[in-house]
Design a protein around this motif. Sequence first.
Motif, mmCIF file in Angstrom:
data_model
loop_
_atom_site.group_PDB
_atom_site.id
_atom_site.type_symbol
_atom_site.label_atom_id
_atom_site.label_comp_id
_atom_site.label_asym_id
_atom_site.label_seq_id
_atom_site.Cartn_x
_atom_site.Cartn_y
_atom_site.Cartn_z
ATOM 1 N N GLN A 100 46.735 -1.380 11.721
ATOM 2 C CA GLN A 100 48.022 -1.826 12.222
ATOM 3 C C GLN A 100 48.124 -3.340 12.254
ATOM 4 O O GLN A 100 49.224 -3.896 12.228
ATOM 5 N N MET A 101 46.986 -4.024 12.289
ATOM 6 C CA MET A 101 46.969 -5.476 12.435
ATOM 7 C C MET A 101 46.754 -6.213 11.113
ATOM 8 O O MET A 101 47.208 -7.345 10.945
ATOM 9 N N PHE A 102 46.031 -5.585 10.162
ATOM 10 C CA PHE A 102 45.655 -6.281 8.941
ATOM 11 C C PHE A 102 46.055 -5.457 7.710
ATOM 12 O O PHE A 102 46.125 -4.234 7.767
ATOM 13 N N ASN A 103 46.268 -6.158 6.609
ATOM 14 C CA ASN A 103 46.560 -5.512 5.326
ATOM 15 C C ASN A 103 45.266 -5.487 4.508
ATOM 16 O O ASN A 103 45.054 -6.319 3.620
ATOM 17 N N PHE A 104 44.392 -4.525 4.814
ATOM 18 C CA PHE A 104 43.075 -4.474 4.190
ATOM 19 C C PHE A 104 43.130 -3.814 2.818
ATOM 20 O O PHE A 104 43.899 -2.895 2.580
ATOM 21 N N MET A 122 38.490 -6.807 2.231
ATOM 22 C CA MET A 122 39.143 -8.100 2.437
ATOM 23 C C MET A 122 40.626 -7.882 2.717
ATOM 24 O O MET A 122 41.204 -6.846 2.356
ATOM 25 N N GLU A 123 41.232 -8.852 3.379
ATOM 26 C CA GLU A 123 42.659 -8.785 3.656
ATOM 27 C C GLU A 123 43.424 -9.330 2.461
ATOM 28 O O GLU A 123 43.109 -10.398 1.943
ATOM 29 N N ASP A 124 44.417 -8.572 2.010
ATOM 30 C CA ASP A 124 45.218 -8.978 0.866
ATOM 31 C C ASP A 124 46.324 -9.907 1.352
ATOM 32 O O ASP A 124 47.291 -9.471 1.975
ATOM 33 N N GLU A 125 46.167 -11.197 1.070
ATOM 34 C CA GLU A 125 47.133 -12.193 1.529
ATOM 35 C C GLU A 125 48.061 -12.645 0.407
ATOM 36 O O GLU A 125 48.799 -13.622 0.560
#
Length: 389
Positions: A100-104, A122-125
């Motif tokens: 819910q907090m990160f786009n992993f 990793m988080e996809d930024e």
Amino acid sequence: MVLLQETKRSTIDEKFVISIWGREQMDFMAVDSAGAAGGLLCIWNPEVFQLVDCCSNRNFIILSVVDLPMMERKFTWCNSQEGEKWSRIDRFLLNPEWLQMFNFKLWGLPRMISDHCPILLMEDERDWGPTPFRFLNAWTLHPKFRPFVENTWLEANVVGWASFKCLQKLKILKLALKQWDKDVFGDVEHKLNQVEEEIHALDLSAEDRPLSEVEQARRREAKGIAWKLSKMVEWAWLQKSRIKWSTQGDRNTKFFHIMASSRRTRNSLCSIVVNGIVKEDPMEVRAAVQQHFINQFTESSRIRPRLSGPFLSIGGTEDVQLLEAEFSKAEIEAAVKSCEGNKAPGSDGFNHMMFKKCWKVIKADVLQFMKEFHQNTKLVEALIALLLL
């Protein structure tokens, strides 16, 4: 957080972990190897991650319970022998709140000489551009939704064929709903939290003293508002999760939120191979996908075969007339009502729920469109592309 496997160390002490971590704040959990085989180590910053519960044995360390799908590869282990056997042994298990907090994104890396391939979380930024419009079923629960759609649709002054008018009015409505969502519908979850806090404050006051008539009336009103807002939140996450609501009537928003996040990760297109070259830049991926569908729906020749009768297998004159008859109002309305509202939104973002809830508003234009189509057998080109997609 760092997770290592195949440490091949029979004992792992704090000194060894510090040499790897290189930071002051540190907690870790380790599973010793059996001789020169195995060994697991998990290190994390206690100021970022709080360990509540865990489970481990020689084969795994479990700190959380959600398994992410893996990009690029299907398997993480191979026996490297004749008659190869592949398996996905290596996994990341995440706390549901992380989704819910990160786009992993979970990536499988080259295996090289090991039996195992490394996996990277990793988080996809990357910036994939604006989010496409999607009709939100929860909008229909708002008391101002129907009047807003009606005013927008009727005020849209469009001249032309009925198919063109429907297409342009849907475009106008889409832009208007985007703005209405920001200005009127707003952050429903934030509004729900505010109302619930107000109800809680009134309940605490009621424990110490009798509430005034005004306070009692406000508490009743706030409970009604909270119930409506909670329904909106549930509908929103139910729609995004695409899960059938087997527990209808039970507020389980967190479950739907997690399922929606998992579905988004599973369906995401993070890279694409074009002529043997991997494209990962968002603009290049979008351009390649667009070109693919342009090629799919482009024909080199405009000459098409034509059919001519009589077709004896169809039946007599009455059967032919029935097949060629104009679409009746009852047939069209029955088709609209029979569609499940949450299914497959079109490329314009509207699903069947919008047509069902707003049928009285858009009915006249849709019926005229169907009548003209039956007479002319022609559609606006943009509308053809919309129906194909």
